[in-house]
Design a protein around this motif. Structure first.
Motif, short mmCIF file in Angstrom:
data_model
loop_
_atom_site.label_atom_id
_atom_site.label_comp_id
_atom_site.label_asym_id
_atom_site.label_seq_id
_atom_site.Cartn_x
_atom_site.Cartn_y
_atom_site.Cartn_z
N LEU A 13 34.47 68.02 52.43
CA LEU A 13 35.01 68.67 53.61
C LEU A 13 35.10 70.17 53.35
CD1 LEU A 13 37.92 66.29 54.69
CD2 LEU A 13 35.60 66.43 55.61
N VAL A 14 34.73 70.95 54.35
CA VAL A 14 34.78 72.41 54.25
C VAL A 14 35.65 72.92 55.40
CG1 VAL A 14 33.45 74.54 54.24
CG2 VAL A 14 32.48 72.47 53.24
N ASP A 15 36.72 73.63 55.08
CA ASP A 15 37.62 74.16 56.10
C ASP A 15 37.09 75.49 56.66
OD1 ASP A 15 39.47 72.07 55.87
OD2 ASP A 15 40.45 73.04 54.16
N GLY A 16 37.64 75.88 57.78
CA GLY A 16 37.31 77.17 58.37
C GLY A 16 36.00 77.19 59.14
N VAL A 17 35.52 76.02 59.59
CA VAL A 17 34.29 75.94 60.37
C VAL A 17 34.70 75.55 61.79
CG1 VAL A 17 32.02 74.86 60.59
CG2 VAL A 17 33.01 75.21 58.32
N SER A 18 34.75 76.53 62.69
CA SER A 18 35.33 76.31 64.01
C SER A 18 34.37 76.54 65.16
CB SER A 18 36.58 77.20 64.20
OG SER A 18 36.24 78.56 64.00
N SER A 19 33.06 76.63 64.88
CA SER A 19 32.09 76.84 65.95
C SER A 19 30.72 76.33 65.51
CB SER A 19 31.99 78.33 66.31
OG SER A 19 31.41 79.06 65.24
N GLN A 20 29.81 76.19 66.47
CA GLN A 20 28.44 75.80 66.14
C GLN A 20 27.79 76.83 65.23
OE1 GLN A 20 25.83 74.77 69.34
NE2 GLN A 20 27.13 73.12 70.10
N ALA A 21 28.04 78.11 65.51
CA ALA A 21 27.43 79.18 64.71
C ALA A 21 27.88 79.08 63.26
CB ALA A 21 27.80 80.54 65.29
N GLU A 22 29.17 78.78 63.03
CA GLU A 22 29.68 78.67 61.66
C GLU A 22 29.15 77.42 60.98
OE1 GLU A 22 33.88 78.98 62.20
OE2 GLU A 22 33.84 81.18 62.23
N LEU A 23 28.95 76.34 61.75
CA LEU A 23 28.34 75.13 61.18
C LEU A 23 26.91 75.41 60.75
CD1 LEU A 23 28.91 72.06 60.68
CD2 LEU A 23 27.76 71.64 62.87
N LEU A 24 26.19 76.15 61.57
CA LEU A 24 24.81 76.52 61.25
C LEU A 24 24.77 77.43 60.02
CD1 LEU A 24 21.83 76.34 62.03
CD2 LEU A 24 22.20 78.23 63.62
N ASP A 25 25.68 78.37 59.94
CA ASP A 25 25.73 79.26 58.78
C ASP A 25 26.00 78.46 57.51
OD1 ASP A 25 25.22 81.52 60.27
OD2 ASP A 25 27.33 82.11 60.45
N LEU A 26 26.89 77.48 57.60
CA LEU A 26 27.19 76.64 56.44
C LEU A 26 25.94 75.87 56.01
CD1 LEU A 26 29.19 75.32 54.44
CD2 LEU A 26 29.74 73.66 56.23
N GLY A 27 25.21 75.33 57.00
CA GLY A 27 24.00 74.59 56.67
C GLY A 27 22.97 75.44 55.96
N LYS A 28 22.87 76.69 56.33
CA LYS A 28 21.88 77.58 55.73
C LYS A 28 22.20 77.90 54.28
CE LYS A 28 20.49 79.82 60.06
NZ LYS A 28 20.55 81.05 60.87
N THR A 29 23.45 77.69 53.87
CA THR A 29 23.79 77.96 52.47
C THR A 29 23.30 76.86 51.53
OG1 THR A 29 25.97 76.84 52.54
CG2 THR A 29 25.88 79.17 53.21
N ILE A 30 22.93 75.68 52.08
CA ILE A 30 22.51 74.57 51.21
C ILE A 30 21.06 74.16 51.45
CG2 ILE A 30 24.83 73.67 50.90
CD1 ILE A 30 24.20 71.53 52.98
N GLY A 31 20.41 74.72 52.47
CA GLY A 31 19.03 74.32 52.72
C GLY A 31 18.51 74.88 54.03
N SER A 32 17.52 74.20 54.58
CA SER A 32 16.88 74.65 55.82
C SER A 32 17.26 73.72 56.97
CB SER A 32 15.35 74.65 55.67
OG SER A 32 14.95 75.49 54.60
N PRO A 33 17.95 74.24 58.00
CA PRO A 33 18.30 73.41 59.16
C PRO A 33 17.05 72.85 59.83
CG PRO A 33 19.64 75.39 59.14
CD PRO A 33 18.58 75.57 58.08
N ALA A 182 34.42 70.92 58.66
CA ALA A 182 33.09 70.33 58.68
C ALA A 182 32.96 69.36 57.51
CB ALA A 182 32.01 71.41 58.57
N ALA A 183 32.22 68.30 57.74
CA ALA A 183 31.87 67.37 56.67
C ALA A 183 30.42 67.59 56.29
CB ALA A 183 32.09 65.93 57.11
N VAL A 184 30.15 67.73 55.01
CA VAL A 184 28.79 67.83 54.49
C VAL A 184 28.51 66.53 53.77
CG1 VAL A 184 27.19 69.14 53.08
CG2 VAL A 184 29.06 70.33 54.25
N ILE A 185 27.58 65.74 54.28
CA ILE A 185 27.29 64.42 53.74
C ILE A 185 25.90 64.42 53.12
CG2 ILE A 185 27.00 61.97 54.30
CD1 ILE A 185 28.81 62.50 56.77
N CYS A 186 25.80 63.98 51.88
CA CYS A 186 24.49 63.79 51.26
C CYS A 186 23.93 62.48 51.80
CB CYS A 186 24.60 63.75 49.74
SG CYS A 186 23.00 63.48 48.93
#
Length: 212
Positions: A13-33, A182-186
């Motif tokens: 779980l990752v705190d502080g993700v309160s919008s689609q834009a922030e979810l997308l930014d988080l995704g870009k830190t671990i790979g390619s959306p 946000a939840a990041v699931i492998c």
């Protein structure tokens, strides 16, 4: 976010993700959306009445009930690596998640060997292909399972399916949404599902992002 912990635990779980834009930014830190077929990156998922749901979809099969634990994009030749989720609205209904290896631990050890030799037919729309539960990408070993889209095609798979079906119908760990988490699931090691419907459920929105 600690990627080593993500691989060990299977989800974070990752705190502080309160919008689609922030979810997308988080995704870009671990790979390619990965975009959906209509080109959107973040998809909004809402409860759909069975009569309006696409044929064969979980909403058509289970209505407002629980969704069993499953691998997302099981019908891709290689399932997507990560699934990112954020929930808001009426968040009383949890998302459930469980590592595939934890499910196997609940089985007779004989099932572990059968799972590796099992053969399954994946059917989703016009897509048809055979696969194993277990797959390899480089040095990484992953698993896939979806009780609704995968049918056992050899004796090993029939035996595994008989054991796995009731296990994926049970709930795993529960993620309770707050609107800014946000939840990041492998998706290669963990299955996820939908919990039981609360009384008088309102509109619950899950934002979903696939990352390879």
């Amino acid at each position: 976010m600690d990627l080593a912990e993500l691989q060990t635990k299977g989800w974070l779980l990752v705190d502080g993700v309160s919008s689609q834009a922030e979810l997308l930014d988080l995704g870009k830190t671990i790979g390619s959306p990965v975009p959906t077929p209509n080109g959107e990156l973040v998809k909004e998922i809402r409860r759909i009445p069975p009569g309006e749901a696409p044929q064969g979809s979980q909403s058509a099969i289970y209505g407002a009930g629980r969704f069993p634990l499953h691998t997302d994009t099981v019908f891709w030749p290689m399932p997507v690596r990560y699934v990112l989720l954020r929930g808001y609205g009426d968040t009383r209904r949890p998302t459930t998640v469980k590592r595939f290896s934890d499910l196997l631990r609940e089985c007779d050890p004989r099932i572990h060997a059968l799972a590796k030799s099992s053969v399954w037919l994946v059917r989703a729309g016009t897509k048809r292909f055979y696969c194993s539960l277990r797959f390899r990408c480089g040095d990484f070993v992953g698993w896939r399972y979806d009780v609704d889209l995968m049918s056992p095609s050899n004796d090993a798979a029939i035996q595994v399916d008989r054991v796995m079906r009731p296990l994926v119908a049970s709930e795993g760990d529960s993620i309770t949404w707050s609107g800014n988490t946000a939840a990041v699931i492998c998706n290669w090691t963990s299955l996820h599902g939908r919990g039981a419907q609360p009384p008088d459920e309102g509109v619950r929105i899950i934002e979903r992002l696939y990352v390879r």
